[in-house]
Write a protein that holds these residues in place. Structure first.
Motif, PDB file in Angstrom:
ATOM      1  N   PRO A 385      -1.120  54.661 -45.697  1.00  0.00           N
ATOM      2  CA  PRO A 385      -0.364  53.854 -44.727  1.00  0.00           C
ATOM      3  C   PRO A 385      -1.193  53.611 -43.471  1.00  0.00           C
ATOM      4  CG  PRO A 385       0.917  55.736 -45.529  1.00  0.00           C
ATOM      5  CD  PRO A 385      -0.494  55.959 -45.948  1.00  0.00           C
ATOM      6  N   ASN A 386      -1.154  52.375 -42.969  1.00  0.00           N
ATOM      7  CA  ASN A 386      -1.889  52.029 -41.761  1.00  0.00           C
ATOM      8  C   ASN A 386      -0.995  51.851 -40.546  1.00  0.00           C
ATOM      9  OD1 ASN A 386      -4.511  51.897 -42.966  1.00  0.00           O
ATOM     10  ND2 ASN A 386      -3.933  49.944 -43.887  1.00  0.00           N
ATOM     11  N   ASP A 387       0.252  51.395 -40.766  1.00  0.00           N
ATOM     12  CA  ASP A 387       1.137  51.081 -39.651  1.00  0.00           C
ATOM     13  C   ASP A 387       2.580  51.256 -40.108  1.00  0.00           C
ATOM     14  OD1 ASP A 387       1.844  50.342 -37.115  1.00  0.00           O
ATOM     15  OD2 ASP A 387       1.556  48.200 -37.408  1.00  0.00           O
ATOM     16  N   VAL A 388       3.446  51.633 -39.173  1.00  0.00           N
ATOM     17  CA  VAL A 388       4.866  51.763 -39.457  1.00  0.00           C
ATOM     18  C   VAL A 388       5.644  51.061 -38.356  1.00  0.00           C
ATOM     19  CG1 VAL A 388       4.989  54.018 -38.291  1.00  0.00           C
ATOM     20  CG2 VAL A 388       6.750  53.374 -39.960  1.00  0.00           C
ATOM     21  N   TYR A 389       6.735  50.371 -38.747  1.00  0.00           N
ATOM     22  CA  TYR A 389       7.559  49.642 -37.779  1.00  0.00           C
ATOM     23  C   TYR A 389       8.991  49.620 -38.288  1.00  0.00           C
ATOM     24  CZ  TYR A 389       8.407  46.277 -34.010  1.00  0.00           C
ATOM     25  OH  TYR A 389       8.846  45.674 -32.853  1.00  0.00           O
TER      26      TYR A 389
END
Length: 732
Positions: A385-389
């Motif tokens: 995973p690179n980003d979470v939103y």
């Protein structure tokens, strides 16, 4: 915050008391109690245990290790040894500075169970690697050097007030020492065994041998002792070190085992602990005085040290902050730490209570109580995973890479309990996702920008002609947005329907962290692939022009920037967090508590922020990350009668120099706003060393000018109604 040292002059030494902070500055939330390397542990009594490690880590337990508290301090030292004589009085010895791994002779002492620590002035430089104390007053410390000078022993007989230096001869690096009584002690060196019979006054080389691969030494009486090292090597003496028999710890199938520590409860029963390749830990036990050794613990974390309070109860510590406990003589070991240790890449909070984190190997974490506890899940199909939103507490997204080079976007509609794969594309890494409201959001798919208007159910390409991968997307309002990649800045003013390229005077630079406060003011982190320099850029006109912001000292490896308004923001990277309260004009160094790459920082407001890092580290601050120097408690100090700025020393210097200044009694016990600023020869402000409220007293701070060129510089102190400036010379 720049580290400042309060100086207190006594007849024999310079002392400083450092206060232990509870939930101040940045503090640990995952894993429990922390994940820095632990190098030493010791029982102070049946219930009280202390452990120390990298990055100023000091831990304390009052129930035999079942629960731990972090005794926070503001000293970035990789501690090597902890030695307590009772529950209240103990010493901690430092080896290197955590910030730059340079040598430092650092010993601190407490007499109130770790609430306060006094820095002892030993009068010597060098690398302190081992210590042994006979009682609260008498102790020995090893001092080594990198420049091939012979190591030395220093001794105190008055609780660290003063120290005497003894030479042990030129026998290479001296590693460990142990004493069996006030007179008889032994040293393990690269070249052999060194012995004293008169309390360290004289040392005799009694066994010449190549012991380069040996790390541990223990004598259980004047005659019987053990040394241990790499590949499970164990040697034993029964005549005070004159002769040694070769033994072996463990089966030869495990002969890569490196022994770091010994403990014997009697002449027959003992333990050897260590590991292999920083990943595997072992504890072996003997019940026949070392003739045979049996494996009692095999673990996935290297063991640096252990301590037993009796033949049954012991604690081991090591890499990744793991702590293990036994109460049945080592037959079983209980893990006293909890929480994940995957490297964490990104954080996002929707309010003060609910937040999310993602990390390597499909790690997903969620908190609903402000980080006090984290629920974790592992999704094997989400490799990186690179980003979470998250739009709300139910609907969220993870952008990442699946199976290495396959970009993937996932969506949850039940708070992260389940994730649906929206799409995946070969060689199209997805690194950033951003929503401007509950319906409208954006993500990159490799070099392209996609948009959704129905909460991520469907996506449309809005910038399909990209040639370089996009790393970050940010919208300061519903209309204006920015996206950046390698040598690339894109801007939209119509909610992402179209994007235009904006030129930047920065070639060979990859931009990968972007933060806009409004349509005009923004910051971006970049890395130059040719000279490997990291930079922070700022615009005040919507990206038309960009200026490079000077960051104090030689910080490198910038990873993320996060501003919450026009004034306040953070920048993080390798081993550092700095904060600005004036729009990037000046920066204050903060203690990140973690010796690793700080990968992301997320701020809810000027006080509450979170940071994440390797080995599962999640850190939180509730006071803006500020560990103010005003929290330092003074002992036996004499308040100066007037303001004074001392000449820096050394001068000329390369690359560091110390600056001392006085805050007088006219402050009447109140805190004063104090600034200490460095200027170049043209009068341009290049860094701020101090910018905070201080009580009356004498202070000292250090300027590291590693990333500045030779020349004349000026430093000024500015307080209420007082300013003084002096000149100094950097000579490289």
């Amino acid at each position: 915050m720049k580290k400042i040292t309060l100086l207190v002059f006594l007849s024999l030494s310079i002392f400083q008391t450092i206060n232990i902070y509870s939930q101040s500055g940045w503090f640990w939330q995952n894993p429990y109690p922390q994940s820095n390397v632990l190098t030493s542990v010791q029982f102070a009594s049946n219930n009280v245990v202390y452990s120390v490690g990298d990055w100023g880590t000091i831990l304390k337990s009052t129930n035999a290790g079942l629960n731990w508290m972090c005794l926070y301090n503001d000293y970035l030292i990789n501690f090597k040894t902890v030695y307590f004589l009772n529950e209240n009085t103990g010493y901690v010895i430092g080896g290197t500075r955590a910030s730059n791994y340079s040598d430092t002779a650092f010993i601190i002492k407490t007499t109130n169970g770790g609430t306060n620590w006094i820095i002892l002035n030993i009068g010597f430089t060098g690398r302190l690697t081992s210590a042994y104390f006979l009682n609260v007053n008498t102790g020995y410390v090893i001092v080594n050097y990198y420049n091939n000078l012979p190591g030395k022993i220093i001794k105190t007989t008055n609780g660290g007030d003063s120290w005497v230096q003894f030479s042990v001869g030129n026998y290479g690096v001296i590693k460990k020492l142990t004493f069996v009584n006030y007179n008889t002690g032994f040293i393990l060196s690269d070249s052999g065994i060194i012995k004293t019979n008169n309390g360290g006054v004289n040392w005799t080389f009694i066994k010449q041998d190549s012991l380069y691969y040996f790390n541990a030494i223990l004598f259980i009486n004047e005659n019987t002792g053990y040394i241990g090292g790499n590949e499970g090597r164990v040697r034993k003496t029964i005549n005070g070190g004159m002769n040694w028999d070769t033994l072996h710890a463990g089966s030869y199938s495990l002969n890569m085992f490196n022994i770091e520590s010994f403990y014997f409860s009697d002449v027959n029963t003992g333990f050897a602990a260590g590991g292999y390749n920083q990943q595997y830990g072992y504890i072996y036990k003997t019940t026949n005085a070392g003739v045979n050794w049996n494996l009692f613990l095999y673990d996935t974390s290297y063991i640096n040290s252990f301590s037993f309070i009796n033949s049954n109860t012991g604690i081991s510590v090591g890499f990744k902050g793991y702590i293990k406990y036994t109460n049945n003589g080592g037959i079983n070991w209980l893990n006293l730490t909890h929480g994940v240790r995957n490297d964490i890449k990104s954080l996002y909070f929707i309010n003060v209570n609910t937040g999310f984190a993602v990390g390597y190997w499909g790690l997903f974490m969620k908190t609903t109580n402000g980080g006090i506890s984290w629920a974790t899940k592992q999704y094997n199909n989400i490799t990186t995973p690179n980003d979470v939103y998250f739009i709300n507490n139910q609907t969220g997204f993870i952008a990442g890479d699946n199976q290495g080079n396959i970009g993937a976007l996932y969506r949850t509609s039940n708070g992260g309990d389940n994730w649906d794969l929206l799409f995946s594309l070969y060689d199209k890494p997805i690194r950033s996702i951003f929503f401007i409201n509950a319906s409208t959001g954006f993500c990159n798919i490799g070099p392209d920008i996609y948009k959704t208007t129905n909460a991520g159910l469907n996506w449309m390409s809005k910038y399909p002609s990209g040639t370089t991968n996009i790393f970050t997307i940010s919208f300061p309002n519903s209309n204006t947005g920015f996206a950046m990649g390698k040598n690339l800045l894109l801007k939209t003013t119509n909610t992402g329907e179209s994007w235009t390229s904006i030129p930047m005077n920065a070639t060979f630079v990859t931009f990968y962290s972007l933060c806009f406060i409004n349509a005009d003011i923004g910051y971006v982190v970049g890395h130059n692939s040719t000279n490997f320099i990291y930079s922070l850029y700022k615009t005040v006109n919507g990206g038309v022009n960009w200026t490079t912001i000077n960051i104090p000292q030689a910080y490198n490896g910038y990873s993320a920037v996060n501003f919450i308004n026009e004034n306040s923001g953070w920048l993080c990277g390798i081993n550092f967090i700095v904060k600005s309260t004036d729009g990037g004009s000046s920066w204050i160094s903060q203690n990140p508590r973690k010796s690793d790459y700080i990968s992301d920082i997320f701020a809810l407001n000027d006080s509450i922020a979170y940071a994440c890092s390797g080995i599962g580290a999640i850190l939180k601050t509730t006071d803006g990350g500020n560990m103010m120097i005003s929290n330092i408690k003074y002992i036996n100090y004499v308040v100066p009668e007037s303001y004074y700025l001392y000449q820096n020393y050394p001068n000329p210097f390369n690359p560091s120099t110390k600056i001392k200044f006085d805050i007088p009694s006219e402050a009447r016990g109140q805190k004063l706003e104090v600034r200490l600023v460095i200027y170049d020869i043209l009068g341009r402000e290049i860094t701020t060393l101090v910018n905070e409220q201080l009580k009356p007293g004498t202070y000292e701070t250090e300027w590291n000018a590693s990333n500045f060129s030779s020349g004349i510089y000026f430093y000024s102190i500015v307080t209420n109604g007082f300013t003084q400036t002096k000149k100094m010379v950097l000579l490289k």
